[in-house]
Motif scaffolding. Structure first.
Motif, short mmCIF file in Angstrom:
data_model
loop_
_atom_site.label_atom_id
_atom_site.label_comp_id
_atom_site.label_asym_id
_atom_site.label_seq_id
_atom_site.Cartn_x
_atom_site.Cartn_y
_atom_site.Cartn_z
N ASP A 1 8.70 6.42 -2.48
CA ASP A 1 7.25 6.58 -2.64
C ASP A 1 6.69 5.51 -3.57
O ASP A 1 5.62 4.94 -3.31
N GLU A 2 7.37 5.24 -4.68
CA GLU A 2 6.91 4.23 -5.61
C GLU A 2 6.90 2.86 -4.96
O GLU A 2 5.97 2.06 -5.15
N LEU A 3 7.93 2.59 -4.19
CA LEU A 3 8.03 1.30 -3.51
C LEU A 3 6.91 1.17 -2.47
O LEU A 3 6.29 0.10 -2.35
N GLN B 1 1.63 -1.05 -0.84
CA GLN B 1 0.22 -0.85 -0.48
C GLN B 1 -0.70 -1.60 -1.45
O GLN B 1 -1.70 -2.20 -1.03
N ARG B 2 -0.37 -1.56 -2.73
CA ARG B 2 -1.20 -2.27 -3.71
C ARG B 2 -1.16 -3.78 -3.46
O ARG B 2 -2.17 -4.46 -3.59
N ASP C 1 7.15 -4.27 5.60
CA ASP C 1 7.72 -5.60 5.34
C ASP C 1 7.67 -5.93 3.85
O ASP C 1 8.63 -6.45 3.28
N VAL C 2 6.54 -5.62 3.22
CA VAL C 2 6.39 -5.88 1.78
C VAL C 2 7.34 -4.99 0.98
O VAL C 2 7.99 -5.44 0.04
N ALA C 3 7.43 -3.72 1.37
CA ALA C 3 8.33 -2.80 0.68
C ALA C 3 9.78 -3.28 0.78
O ALA C 3 10.53 -3.21 -0.20
N ARG C 4 10.15 -3.78 1.95
CA ARG C 4 11.51 -4.30 2.13
C ARG C 4 11.76 -5.51 1.24
O ARG C 4 12.82 -5.64 0.64
N ARG C 5 10.75 -6.38 1.13
CA ARG C 5 10.90 -7.55 0.26
C ARG C 5 11.02 -7.14 -1.21
O ARG C 5 11.83 -7.69 -1.96
#
Length: 252
Positions: free
Chosen positions: A5-7, A12-13, A117-121
């Motif tokens: 959830d934090e990731l 999202q931010r 994609d951003v979360a994975r990075r």
């Protein structure tokens, strides 16, 4: 380490930041162009007035034919002014990172794939901070560095054995799911255990699963803290519990 959830919220931010930056850049470009070309600014103002006129006619229930015609003329005048000033139609539109959701992070009522994609990075960056993930892919695992003499204990050469192990790990990562079995790598230091574990992590991350990497010593230390202080860094253990794949290095 962050929980899923934090990731996701961090991703999202970041995507929201992309949108804000794109909008601000477009507005900066527009203002500079209008300052340099007064006719362009005038055409835009006329276009806005025509749009308001159409909205007013609709609100008052008046005939909208004249208002529509005025807006169409304003559209043509603005397009001509933009071309005359040397810009194309998209010059003043935000250049979004993700054209699918226009950096809103949502598409069709669900999170856009750009957020994943951003979360994975971000997760890769976390793992990279604690390990050489960026250097450890299956493609960089060199079986040629292992010997070719047959080992009596194995019945084959170390090179052939490690080749089979490499293929097994590739298949494991490619087919990874919640039902995948645990793996335990054993052997002396320098044999490639960490490399293969991180190569699995890299491939599983790419497959859309969440992966956490830490050392067994760090986990044991955190568990020790939790034993005496239940409020201490609960997110760390929650992240370990939620991970689709948890990799513990230096277990023994």
């Amino acid at each position: 380490m962050r929980t899923k959830d934090e990731l996701f919220r961090a991703a999202q931010r970041e995507v929201a930041g992309y949108r804000q930056q794109a909008v601000m850049q477009a507005e900066t470009t527009r203002r500079a162009a209008y300052a340099a070309h007064p006719a362009l600014a005038e055409a835009d103002a006329a276009h806005i007035r025509a749009g308001l006129g159409l909205a007013k006619a609709a609100a008052l229930g008046s005939s909208m034919d004249a208002a529509r015609a005025a807006l169409a003329r304003a559209d043509e005048t603005l397009a001509a002014a933009v071309k005359e000033a040397g810009y194309d139609e998209s010059a003043f539109k935000p250049a979004y990172h993700c054209p699918l959701c226009e950096d809103t992070g949502m598409r069709g009522g669900i999170p856009c794939r750009c957020v994943a994609d951003v979360a994975r990075r971000l997760r890769r960056e976390e793992i990279n901070a604690a390990s050489p993930l960026g250097l450890c892919q299956f493609s960089s695992f060199e079986v040629e560095r292992y010997g070719t003499n047959v080992e009596p204990e194995l019945g084959i050469s170390p090179r052939e054995y490690m080749g089979k192990l490499l293929n097994y790990c590739k298949n494991y990562a490619a087919r990874f799911s919640a039902n995948s079995p645990n793996l335990l790598f054993m052997g002396h230091s320098g044999l490639g255990k960490t490399h293969l574990a991180l190569a699995i992590a890299d491939a599983v991350l790419e497959g859309g699963h969440d992966v956490l990497y830490t050392s067994a010593a760090a986990l044991a230390a955190q568990l020790g803290k939790e034993h005496f202080d239940y409020t201490n860094n609960e997110e760390w253990l929650a992240a370990c519990q939620e991970a689709d794949l948890l990799i513990l290095d230096d277990l023994g």
